[in-house]
Design a protein around this motif. Structure first.
Motif, PDB file in Angstrom:
ATOM      1  N   GLU A 420       5.371 -21.305 -19.974  1.00 24.96           N
ATOM      2  CA  GLU A 420       4.396 -21.352 -21.047  1.00 24.96           C
ATOM      3  C   GLU A 420       4.273 -21.018 -22.334  1.00 24.96           C
ATOM      4  OE1 GLU A 420      -0.484 -20.404 -21.765  1.00 24.96           O
ATOM      5  OE2 GLU A 420       0.295 -19.806 -19.661  1.00 24.96           O
ATOM      6  N   ASN A 421       4.236 -21.783 -23.347  1.00 25.57           N
ATOM      7  CA  ASN A 421       4.576 -21.560 -24.746  1.00 25.57           C
ATOM      8  C   ASN A 421       3.172 -21.111 -25.331  1.00 25.57           C
ATOM      9  OD1 ASN A 421       5.668 -21.429 -27.400  1.00 25.57           O
ATOM     10  ND2 ASN A 421       5.054 -23.401 -27.736  1.00 25.57           N
ATOM     11  N   ILE A 422       2.997 -19.845 -25.497  1.00 22.90           N
ATOM     12  CA  ILE A 422       1.920 -19.368 -26.268  1.00 22.90           C
ATOM     13  C   ILE A 422       1.818 -19.398 -27.745  1.00 22.90           C
ATOM     14  CG2 ILE A 422       0.416 -17.258 -26.378  1.00 22.90           C
ATOM     15  CD1 ILE A 422       2.223 -15.904 -24.304  1.00 22.90           C
ATOM     16  N   THR A 423       1.267 -20.557 -28.201  1.00 27.99           N
ATOM     17  CA  THR A 423       1.489 -21.132 -29.599  1.00 27.99           C
ATOM     18  C   THR A 423       1.365 -19.938 -30.587  1.00 27.99           C
ATOM     19  OG1 THR A 423       0.368 -23.068 -28.911  1.00 27.99           O
ATOM     20  CG2 THR A 423       0.526 -22.864 -31.381  1.00 27.99           C
ATOM     21  N   GLY A 424       2.495 -19.947 -31.349  1.00 29.99           N
ATOM     22  CA  GLY A 424       2.598 -19.110 -32.432  1.00 29.99           C
ATOM     23  C   GLY A 424       2.966 -17.406 -32.024  1.00 29.99           C
ATOM     24  N   GLU A 425       2.847 -17.157 -30.994  1.00 28.44           N
ATOM     25  CA  GLU A 425       2.814 -15.718 -30.563  1.00 28.44           C
ATOM     26  C   GLU A 425       4.206 -15.591 -29.734  1.00 28.44           C
ATOM     27  OE1 GLU A 425      -0.739 -14.860 -28.321  1.00 28.44           O
ATOM     28  OE2 GLU A 425      -1.796 -15.413 -29.778  1.00 28.44           O
ATOM     29  N   GLY A 426       4.646 -16.547 -28.885  1.00 23.45           N
ATOM     30  CA  GLY A 426       5.742 -16.205 -27.828  1.00 23.45           C
ATOM     31  C   GLY A 426       5.826 -17.178 -26.778  1.00 23.45           C
ATOM     32  N   VAL A 427       6.443 -16.699 -25.629  1.00 27.96           N
ATOM     33  CA  VAL A 427       6.599 -17.543 -24.406  1.00 27.96           C
ATOM     34  C   VAL A 427       6.356 -16.500 -23.320  1.00 27.96           C
ATOM     35  CG1 VAL A 427       7.977 -19.517 -25.538  1.00 27.96           C
ATOM     36  CG2 VAL A 427       9.258 -17.172 -24.388  1.00 27.96           C
ATOM     37  N   LYS A 428       6.113 -17.133 -22.027  1.00 27.36           N
ATOM     38  CA  LYS A 428       5.941 -16.307 -20.872  1.00 27.36           C
ATOM     39  C   LYS A 428       6.247 -17.170 -19.808  1.00 27.36           C
ATOM     40  CE  LYS A 428       0.997 -17.126 -19.925  1.00 27.36           C
ATOM     41  NZ  LYS A 428      -0.287 -16.238 -19.506  1.00 27.36           N
ATOM     42  N   GLY A 429       6.627 -16.510 -18.484  1.00 27.04           N
ATOM     43  CA  GLY A 429       6.921 -17.360 -17.400  1.00 27.04           C
ATOM     44  C   GLY A 429       7.048 -16.430 -16.389  1.00 27.04           C
ATOM     45  N   VAL A 430       7.124 -17.020 -15.146  1.00 25.27           N
ATOM     46  CA  VAL A 430       7.344 -16.132 -13.929  1.00 25.27           C
ATOM     47  C   VAL A 430       8.685 -16.171 -13.406  1.00 25.27           C
ATOM     48  CG1 VAL A 430       6.694 -15.965 -11.430  1.00 25.27           C
ATOM     49  CG2 VAL A 430       5.098 -16.518 -13.218  1.00 25.27           C
ATOM     50  N   VAL A 431       9.398 -14.870 -13.539  1.00 27.30           N
ATOM     51  CA  VAL A 431      10.824 -14.898 -13.103  1.00 27.30           C
ATOM     52  C   VAL A 431      11.135 -13.692 -11.925  1.00 27.30           C
ATOM     53  CG1 VAL A 431      13.118 -14.288 -14.060  1.00 27.30           C
ATOM     54  CG2 VAL A 431      11.785 -15.283 -15.456  1.00 27.30           C
ATOM     55  N   ASN A 432      11.906 -14.276 -10.881  1.00 25.16           N
ATOM     56  CA  ASN A 432      11.948 -13.262  -9.931  1.00 25.16           C
ATOM     57  C   ASN A 432      10.500 -12.812  -9.265  1.00 25.16           C
ATOM     58  OD1 ASN A 432      14.573 -13.451  -9.795  1.00 25.16           O
ATOM     59  ND2 ASN A 432      14.780 -11.656 -11.151  1.00 25.16           N
ATOM     60  N   GLY A 433       9.513 -13.727  -9.325  1.00 28.76           N
ATOM     61  CA  GLY A 433       8.239 -13.326  -8.806  1.00 28.76           C
ATOM     62  C   GLY A 433       7.173 -12.488  -9.985  1.00 28.76           C
ATOM     63  N   LYS A 434       7.955 -11.909 -10.865  1.00 31.02           N
ATOM     64  CA  LYS A 434       6.999 -11.167 -11.753  1.00 31.02           C
ATOM     65  C   LYS A 434       7.094 -12.026 -13.225  1.00 31.02           C
ATOM     66  CE  LYS A 434       9.176  -6.697 -10.196  1.00 31.02           C
ATOM     67  NZ  LYS A 434      10.001  -5.647 -10.338  1.00 31.02           N
ATOM     68  N   GLU A 435       5.757 -11.626 -13.881  1.00 30.92           N
ATOM     69  CA  GLU A 435       5.361 -12.359 -15.026  1.00 30.92           C
ATOM     70  C   GLU A 435       6.095 -11.762 -16.319  1.00 30.92           C
ATOM     71  OE1 GLU A 435       1.364 -13.887 -16.951  1.00 30.92           O
ATOM     72  OE2 GLU A 435       1.569 -11.804 -17.198  1.00 30.92           O
ATOM     73  N   VAL A 436       6.610 -12.352 -16.975  1.00 33.48           N
ATOM     74  CA  VAL A 436       7.451 -11.854 -18.224  1.00 33.48           C
ATOM     75  C   VAL A 436       7.115 -12.533 -19.328  1.00 33.48           C
ATOM     76  CG1 VAL A 436       9.927 -11.895 -19.136  1.00 33.48           C
ATOM     77  CG2 VAL A 436       9.665 -11.454 -16.730  1.00 33.48           C
ATOM     78  N   LYS A 437       6.743 -11.435 -20.545  1.00 33.75           N
ATOM     79  CA  LYS A 437       6.284 -12.089 -21.703  1.00 33.75           C
ATOM     80  C   LYS A 437       7.243 -11.860 -22.761  1.00 33.75           C
ATOM     81  CE  LYS A 437       1.515 -12.065 -20.451  1.00 33.75           C
ATOM     82  NZ  LYS A 437       0.106 -11.360 -20.799  1.00 33.75           N
ATOM     83  N   ILE A 438       7.588 -12.868 -23.923  1.00 34.63           N
ATOM     84  CA  ILE A 438       8.579 -12.538 -24.780  1.00 34.63           C
ATOM     85  C   ILE A 438       7.875 -12.792 -26.242  1.00 34.63           C
ATOM     86  CG2 ILE A 438      10.723 -12.956 -25.745  1.00 34.63           C
ATOM     87  CD1 ILE A 438      11.479 -13.800 -22.800  1.00 34.63           C
ATOM     88  N   GLY A 439       7.914 -12.246 -27.015  1.00 30.44           N
ATOM     89  CA  GLY A 439       7.392 -12.213 -28.512  1.00 30.44           C
ATOM     90  C   GLY A 439       7.752 -11.125 -29.568  1.00 30.44           C
ATOM     91  N   GLY A 440       7.393 -11.344 -30.591  1.00 28.53           N
ATOM     92  CA  GLY A 440       7.640 -10.392 -31.704  1.00 28.53           C
ATOM     93  C   GLY A 440       6.802  -9.366 -31.699  1.00 28.53           C
ATOM     94  N   PRO A 441       6.638  -8.666 -32.847  1.00 28.40           N
ATOM     95  CA  PRO A 441       6.118  -7.149 -33.062  1.00 28.40           C
ATOM     96  C   PRO A 441       4.256  -7.471 -33.032  1.00 28.40           C
ATOM     97  CG  PRO A 441       7.467  -7.217 -34.646  1.00 28.40           C
ATOM     98  CD  PRO A 441       7.680  -8.585 -34.027  1.00 28.40           C
ATOM     99  N   GLY A 442       4.015  -8.666 -33.635  1.00 29.15           N
ATOM    100  CA  GLY A 442       2.756  -9.203 -33.601  1.00 29.15           C
ATOM    101  C   GLY A 442       2.179  -9.416 -32.113  1.00 29.15           C
TER     102      GLY A 442
END
Length: 663
Positions: A420-442
């Motif tokens: 899922e693309n979190i508009t203007g904030e970052g991205v997230k997804g499920v990898v190896n059964g765990k939720e992973v979120k990626i983004g900047g300082p904000g």
């Protein structure tokens, strides 16, 4: 809608213009040839020459020839009269038709017994000049739409469809479907938007993206339909066809902008409407006044006809549409796609420009400089695997830089279960059964995760944080570089007394470094899309006219809030729905070109409006004949009116030179 249909529509549109142009041209030459014998038979012209070519029945011959000119040459205006009356909006065609009909009716009556002198020659010369004016107008309008025609011609008609056994089949591009594989040989045009699956070459996309140099294309690179493959063969997987294709969207945006009436155009329409009623009233008053004074009806009628010719809002009707069409087409050729003409005209009043950083002021070509694991049971490779699994689905420049590193390290990323693309904030997804979120300082702030290590990046560096199951597990530091053209753009804007700010989701150190290097008036760091919108609102409350640049998707709220929203991007990302103007070539220098060209466009509109209205205001009183030392004949009135039209058309054409100067 398939591309074929789009092409047919465009060809039909172009064909209609060609037909109208030929129609006016043919009617003009037939009428001008018939005008010669009309002049020959005119008693007034004979009197000027001091000769008498009169013979028995010459009046009837003059009537017949003049009737052909009236019905054949005057038909476009009579037809326009019917159309305007049906709409309940009498305007230019109504005025012309009234003038020539009064002239024809009165002159015909004199042939069949009414006392007075006819003026068929004035009727003929008036129609000739009106046809010439419309012919010139049509040629100018067609010239202004040339960019659309050129864009439509870019797409080839056939493609080499690759079959299952490696064989190729010649198919029409209208038969291509998303997922098809096509072979593009050296020298051929790319038949559709797509992705290279095999081969390497250089593709010339100058007419599409504004990029002057051929761009190297290799496996997984995107290509745009209409680009020219210059060297090697490419196998391309089709990703965009029909109206979803980049070229179709560009043509649609340009055409929509050309057909959109601007605020200035609305002003011109109102002026033309008032001028019609003024001219009609002035004509009737002129007729009545001269009749009351005791002048002959033919003289009074001649004065009325002259008033109607002089007051005809021909030049006024052409003043704004022609400038709009030329500015839109000329801009499109330079990679400036105007979607909202009103916003474009506002650009002359811009007092503040807010730039996005990544991919706008900076190149946007990221390279991973550092990978840091923040948990004991995580290695740098684990962080790269997590990030790579998710970022492979993203199209952001940062994602491209990360995936480049993943390939260089030969890392096999785990399977991604959701994205899922979190508009203007970052991205997230499920990898190896765990939720992973990626983004900047904000993004970290929004997740209420506090992290400081005293090093938030240097120069134009950016940090990307990795959060697994709500815990910060590591980060990547990526480096970017400032565009060479950014400094030129900032310098120009400052020379124009325009404030230059930057709003970015990047960290404080990175934002400050870029701001200092470019000597900006200020910056905002670690901001989310809603923060950018609030920043713009606050600036607007202080009286600033704000131009905002962004990628058209992540910055949608800010672009919508700004007085002028400008989307930066190329390729298939160009059609940013929220932007007023789209810059095909991601070059900040284009912002200064928009402002400069916006000023030139507005100035041309004002100049044309001034010429058209001033001409009518001065000539109208003279046409009445009340100023005895200055009496304008219908023929001279037609000449002056047509000259005003030519001046307006030529003045509009000078816009192209203004764009060259702006560059």
């Amino acid at each position: 809608m398939e591309h074929h249909n789009h092409s047919n529509s465009n060809n039909k549109h172009e064909g209609n213009h060609d037909h109208m142009l030929d129609n006016f041209k043919k009617r003009f030459w037939v009428s001008i040839l018939l005008t010669v014998p009309i002049l020959f038979h005119s008693k007034m012209v004979q009197g000027w020459l001091g000769v008498d070519f009169g013979y028995s029945g010459d009046g009837y011959v003059l009537f017949v020839i003049s009737s052909v000119v009236y019905f054949y040459g005057g038909w476009p205006f009579l037809k326009g009269l019917i159309s305007e009356v049906r709409k309940g909006k009498p305007a230019m065609m109504t005025l012309i038709s009234l003038a020539i009909t009064v002239a024809y009716g009165y002159s015909s009556a004199t042939v069949f017994g009414l006392e007075g002198k006819g003026f068929f020659w004035e009727l003929a010369t008036l129609i000739d000049l009106m046809l010439l004016g419309h012919w010139i107008e049509m040629k100018s309008v067609m010239g202004a739409s040339g960019a659309l025609d050129e864009l439509a011609k870019l797409m080839p008609s056939e493609a080499h469809l690759l079959k299952d056994h490696g064989e190729t089949e010649e198919v029409k591009i209208t038969d291509l479907k998303i997922g098809d594989l096509v072979l593009v040989k050296p020298g051929e045009k790319i038949p559709a938007d797509g992705k290279v699956v095999d081969g390497s070459s250089y593709v010339n996309e100058a007419m599409l993206t504004g990029e002057s140099k051929p761009v190297k294309k290799e496996k997984d690179d995107e290509v745009v339909g209409g680009g020219i493959n210059e060297r090697g063969s490419l196998k391309v997987e089709v990703k965009g066809v029909g109206e979803e294709a980049y070229l179709s969207r560009v043509i649609g945006m340009v055409k929509s902008a050309q057909e959109t009436k601007s605020k200035t155009q609305n002003l011109a329409d109102k002026a033309a409407g008032w001028l019609f009623y003024i001219s009609l009233g002035a004509g009737l008053i002129t007729l009545a006044t001269w009749l009351v004074i005791g002048k002959d009806f033919d003289f009074a009628l001649e004065r009325m006809v002259t008033v109607m010719i002089i007051a005809c809002p021909h030049a006024l009707g052409l003043a704004i549409p022609l400038v709009s069409a030329i500015s839109t087409s000329a801009s499109a050729k330079q990679g400036l796609l105007i979607r909202n003409r009103t916003a474009f005209e506002k650009s002359r009043n811009v007092s503040m420009v807010i730039f996005d950083k990544t991919g706008t002021l900076t190149v946007g070509d990221f390279a991973v400089r550092e990978i840091k694991a923040l948990k004991d049971d995580y290695e740098e490779e684990d962080i790269l695997k997590l990030v790579g699994a998710i970022e492979q689905e993203s199209e952001h420049p940062i994602a491209s830089g990360i995936m480049k590193k993943v390939k260089e390290e030969g890392i096999k990323v785990p399977e991604l279960e959701s994205f899922e693309n979190i508009t203007g904030e970052g991205v997230k997804g499920v990898v190896n059964g765990k939720e992973v979120k990626i983004g900047g300082p904000g993004f970290l702030k929004k997740l209420k995760i506090d992290y400081k290590d005293g090093d938030n990046g240097e120069g134009a560096e950016t940090k990307v944080f990795v959060v697994e199951e709500s815990k910060l597990v590591g980060y990547l530091t990526l480096s970017d570089q400032i565009r060479e053209s950014s400094q030129k753009a900032v310098n120009y804007l400052k020379e124009q007394k325009i404030k230059v700010l930057m709003a970015t989701g990047d960290n404080e150190a990175s934002a400050k470094s870029v701001s200092d290097q470019l000597e900006l008036d200020g910056y905002f760091s670690e901001v989310l899309p809603e923060d950018k919108k609030e920043i713009i609102q606050n600036c607007q409350k202080e009286g600033e006219v704000v131009l905002m640049t962004g990628d058209g998707v992540n910055d949608a709220p800010a672009l919508a809030q700004a007085d002028i929203g400008v989307a930066i991007g190329s390729g298939t990302d160009v059609a940013a729905e929220t932007a007023d103007i789209v810059l095909v070539n991601s070059n900040p220098r284009d912002i200064s070109i928009i402002i400069e060209f916006g000023k030139s466009t507005y100035n041309k509109m004002v100049q044309n409006l001034f010429w058209a209205t001033a001409y009518n205001a001065i000539a109208l009183p003279l046409a009445t004949g009340f100023v005895t030392s200055l009496v304008i004949s219908p023929a001279l009135g037609a000449v002056l009116m047509s000259l005003s039209t030519v001046v307006v058309a030529l003045n509009a054409q000078l816009l192209k030179k203004s764009l060259n100067r702006a560059e």
